[in-house]
Design an enzyme around this catalytic site. Structure first.
Site, PDB file in Angstrom:
ATOM      1  N   GLU A 207       0.875  -1.173   0.000  1.00 36.08           N
ATOM      2  CA  GLU A 207       0.000   0.000   0.000  1.00 36.08           C
ATOM      3  C   GLU A 207       0.909   1.219   0.000  1.00 36.08           C
ATOM      4  O   GLU A 207       1.489   1.566   1.031  1.00 36.08           O
ATOM      5  CB  GLU A 207      -0.925  -0.005   1.222  1.00 36.08           C
ATOM      6  N   CYS A 241      -2.044   9.277   2.648  1.00 25.70           N
ATOM      7  CA  CYS A 241      -1.613   8.707   1.361  1.00 25.70           C
ATOM      8  C   CYS A 241      -2.629   8.944   0.258  1.00 25.70           C
ATOM      9  O   CYS A 241      -2.273   8.991  -0.920  1.00 25.70           O
ATOM     10  CB  CYS A 241      -1.323   7.221   1.504  1.00 25.70           C
TER      11      CYS A 241
END
Length: 453
Positions: A207, A241
């Site tokens: 990720e 993010c």
């Protein structure tokens, strides 16, 4: 490190984690542990970031508790053996798929949401029946310390253990063989993790991140779009993010957008004292972000209080793709605004760059919406919203290309930490002779006829 992993492999091979009741009990135990220590957990993250209890719950533990509750509620369904049709070649038989845990898993958490991004994958791993070694980020040292204390004092280390430390400890862990590695963090470190995993052929979920665009088009609800975008961008001081990294919009919308964005920031009153803003993680990142701000292009903000590690929400205009702020993922409270002449130009510019983790489209035109969604590749995103897609566990969360591989949340997380074992179970009361020697033209004709040839 090898001793820790050997201990977990022994525990996994005892088959305790195969029991669904055991998994549910451990998840409920984790939830109770977190709830009973909320004050201490809040104090730890405040010491690291200045993060308020409100945002700690909404951005961290709220999502964790929802994950636990959903896993406990749906685990039997997720883990159930699934019957599938059997083809004529194998008659008489039945076919089914059995989800099984991968084994000993390593989860490397990220610093920006130190509770949620460490615990959410751990919940998925436990639900799927794995043992877990959790390596939280060392940068928010207080949250790392309390996670280690609470988990290591409450769970069998053969089942769930937290290992603290920095680069040396992480490197030592990566030298070992795991059955699954799950990493959240930067693309550069993701490459290192992937290379280490390849030595043991260990499956990996990465990720990562990237420069996630927010694209406004003519006719979009600018007032509502700006309200949602500004909240998403400056949440966690931009250290998210999936934060909108930059905005692209038609030249005709630029002035109105900037005025609305400035007003929204001022109305929010972002500050640690108001409980809706946090500090930058460390001095190194303050310096990095400072270099990305071109003073000549500041429309609003730009103030930096280095000793407090606070950077004021900053809007930059007259930005081009050649500027320093557009050369890397910002990961901070800076929002560049870029104008475009045509939608085709905007699409072309996004396509020239690595595939982003997220993309946000602000439009009221269905044809434009579909064009952007069909032509641009990204991990996940939203239309007329930003960040909130992460709150729907039915939407698998993950990247594509340089922004990551694999996904999790909800059932997708269970699948990420599972192997789906295919089984053919054959009856013994009948067997055709077609597949056995001696071979003949007659047998081949029958095989072709059954295949419809």
């Amino acid at each position: 490190m090898k001793a820790f992993i050997d201990q977990q492999r022994v525990f996994f091979n005892s088959n305790q984690t195969k029991d669904l009741n055991f998994r549910t009990e451990q998840l409920q135990k984790l939830k109770s542990l977190l709830l009973s220590n909320q004050n201490r957990l809040n104090e730890a993250i405040y010491a690291d970031f200045g993060k308020s209890p409100f945002e700690t719950f909404t951005n961290e533990f709220g999502l964790v508790f929802l994950d636990i509750d959903e896993a406990c509620r749906k685990l039997k369904k997720w883990a159930k053996r699934k019957r599938v049709r059997t083809n004529w070649v194998n008659f008489p038989a039945k076919s089914y798929i059995i989800p099984e845990p991968l084994g000993v898993s390593l989860i490397i958490g990220a610093w920006n949401y130190p509770y949620q991004l460490s615990l959410a994958p751990a919940i998925a791993a436990i639900a799927a029946g794995n043992t877990v070694i959790l390596k939280p980020s060392e940068l928010p040292s207080n949250t790392s310390r309390i996670l280690a204390e609470l988990i290591n004092n409450s769970f069998d280390p053969g089942f769930f253990r937290v290992v603290e430390g920095g680069v040396d400890e992480t490197s030592a862990l990566l030298e070992q063989r795991f059955d699954k590695i799950f990493f959240t963090g930067s693309t550069n470190v993701g490459r290192i993790v992937y290379q280490a995993a390849a030595k043991h052929l260990t499956p990996v979920t990465l990720e990562l991140g990237g420069k996630s665009p927010a694209i406004f088009t003519e006719g979009a609800n600018l007032k509502m779009g700006v309200k949602r975008l500004i909240w998403a961008k400056f949440l966690n001081s931009g250290q998210t993010c999936i934060a909108p990294d930059y905005v692209m919009l038609p030249k005709s919308m630029k002035d109105a957008f900037l005025k609305l964005a400035k007003a929204e920031i001022e109305q929010a009153g972002y500050s640690v004292e108001n409980g809706n803003y946090i500090r930058i993680i460390n001095d190194r990142n303050v310096e990095r972000l400072k270099k990305l701000i071109d003073k000549e292009k500041i429309y609003f903000g730009g103030e930096i209080r280095e000793e407090e590690r606070i950077i004021q929400p900053t809007l930059m205009h007259r930005v081009t793709f050649d500027d320093a702020v557009m050369q890397e993922e910002i990961f901070g409270p800076i929002l560049p605004v870029i104008t475009y002449e045509s939608l085709e130009e905007a699409i072309s510019e996004v396509k020239k760059r690595e595939k982003p983790l997220s993309c946000y489209v602000f439009t009221n035109d269905n044809s434009i919406k579909n064009k952007l969604l069909n032509e641009l590749s990204f991990g996940g995103g939203a239309v007329n919203e930003a960040i909130m897609h992460i709150s729907n566990s039915r939407l698998p969360f993950g990247g594509v290309g340089q922004s990551g591989m694999g996904s999790y949340h909800g059932e997708a997380g269970f699948k990420t930490f599972s192997h789906y074992k295919s089984v053919l179970e054959k009856a013994t009361w009948f067997e055709t002779k077609l597949k056995y020697p001696p071979y003949s033209e007659g047998k081949l004709k029958w095989i072709k006829r059954l295949m419809g040839l």
